[in-house]
Enzyme design. Structure first.
Site, short mmCIF file in Angstrom:
data_model
loop_
_atom_site.label_atom_id
_atom_site.label_comp_id
_atom_site.label_asym_id
_atom_site.label_seq_id
_atom_site.Cartn_x
_atom_site.Cartn_y
_atom_site.Cartn_z
N LYS A 157 20.89 15.72 42.63
CA LYS A 157 22.16 15.99 43.32
C LYS A 157 23.23 16.44 42.33
O LYS A 157 24.14 17.20 42.70
CB LYS A 157 22.61 14.77 44.13
CG LYS A 157 22.96 13.54 43.32
CD LYS A 157 24.41 13.49 42.89
CE LYS A 157 24.69 12.30 42.00
NZ LYS A 157 26.08 12.30 41.50
N SER A 204 34.67 15.45 41.41
CA SER A 204 33.33 15.39 40.84
C SER A 204 33.27 16.18 39.53
O SER A 204 33.60 17.36 39.49
CB SER A 204 32.31 15.96 41.83
OG SER A 204 31.10 16.27 41.19
N ASN A 262 30.58 17.13 37.87
CA ASN A 262 29.56 18.17 37.95
C ASN A 262 30.06 19.37 38.75
O ASN A 262 29.83 20.52 38.38
CB ASN A 262 28.28 17.61 38.56
CG ASN A 262 27.58 16.62 37.64
OD1 ASN A 262 27.02 16.99 36.62
ND2 ASN A 262 27.64 15.35 37.99
#
Length: 334
Positions: free
Chosen positions: A194, A257, A259
């Site tokens: 993910k 986030s 990422n």
């Protein structure tokens, strides 16, 4: 099993929040950090410099000494970079444990290059006495939100149902509800993949396309996650769990986030090095891209999304290759 003393390795944002959560529950927590600058800041300020309104609990002892951190510990929690865990276990913990069995919870996410082993498998390989005593802690859980008491569900996965239940009670409470699971490998692979997907979502943001495109990306990428997860011995249903679908939505759609933010920097045309510098903190997805890509190739899986993200991150290709992988071949070469 009577757990009173807990050692948390890694005083980054998530490690510190986990330590604070456990301290508030009444456990005696030792929080270890290798970065002297951060450790000194925590000691002198009594707060975490990257977490708003975060006063370190009185039940937390700070240290940069591994031997001191391991004194009388009943439970170890890993929240350090996935790349560092094998050597850390081999060089630091193995001599100190000397065969002693202490359960471990891994809150680190990643898949090892070449071996394709998960964090829990690496720990068990380096510390064989801990076979079936290492649990995976993964799910949609931004540390800053947990620190603000936002209700959060996280999966705790392991082979030993009794141990999962016992450790689950250690973590369960306050804003956190622990969801037990058996499919440790699937949960860990979901947590690693993910992060790669989130980089792709960020690339879409950087290019300037919207929620429509990201929703299509996540839908397609989840099919790829499932195929990779199953190819590695995970259960098909895990992709729809908190550690799969739930975590993918959180990290792919949220502005905070790491990422996703790294992917956004790549999407506007920065190099990986430039993007990492701007994001500042570690984006674990970068450590997993090569491994996830290699697994897909080894198993002859059809993974155009993963392939495109790998091309952008590892080969420096233009962001538009991700759109082309989704079928939008009429898009430009931005």
């Amino acid at each position: 099993m009577n757990i009173r003393n807990i050692t948390v390795f890694g005083a980054g944002i998530w490690g510190s929040v986990i330590a604070q959560h456990l301290a508030k529950k009444g456990f005696s927590v030792t929080l270890w950090e290798y970065n002297e600058t951060l450790l000194n800041a925590l000691k002198t300020m009594g707060r975490h410099p990257n977490i708003p309104n975060f006063k370190i609990h009185d039940n937390i002892r700070l240290t940069g000494n591994v031997a001191e951190a391991m004194e009388n510990t009943d439970l170890i929690v890993f929240v350090i970079s996935s790349k560092a865990i094998r050597l850390f276990c081999r060089e630091q913990l193995k001599p100190l444990l000397n065969g002693r069995v202490v359960p471990v919870v891994s809150a680190s996410k990643g898949i090892e290059d070449k071996s394709f082993k998960t964090i829990c498998e690496i720990v068990e390989e380096e510390l064989p006495q801990l076979k079936d005593k290492v649990l995976a802690f993964s799910g949609p859980s931004f540390a800053l939100e947990v620190a603000q008491n936002v209700p959060t569900k996280i999966m705790l996965a392991g082979a030993d149902d009794k141990l999962v239940a016992q450790i689950g009670e250690v973590f369960n409470g306050g804003p956190i509800i622990v969801v037990p699971a058996k499919d440790r490998r699937g949960v860990e692979y979901g947590g690693g993949i993910k992060n790669v997907m989130a980089i792709g979502c960020g690339v879409i943001d950087g290019i300037g396309d919207g929620a429509n495109t990201k929703a299509a990306l996540i839908t397609q990428a989840l099919h790829e996650m499932n195929d990779i997860l199953v190819s590695q011995g995970g259960q098909a249903g895990t992709v729809y769990s908190l550690a799969g679908f739930g975590d993918a939505i959180l990290t792919g759609m949220s502005a905070i986030s790491r990422n996703r933010r790294l992917g956004e920097k790549l999407g506007i045309g920065l190099t990986l090095e430039e993007a990492q510098k701007e994001v500042g903190t570690i984006a674990e997805g970068v450590n997993s891209v090569q491994s996830v890509y290699d697994i897909a190739r080894k198993n002859n899986l059809h993974t155009p999304i993963i392939d495109a993200i790998w091309q952008i991150v590892c080969q420096g290709k233009k962001p538009c290759v991700l759109l082309h992988a989704m079928g939008f071949t009429n898009r430009g070469n931005k």
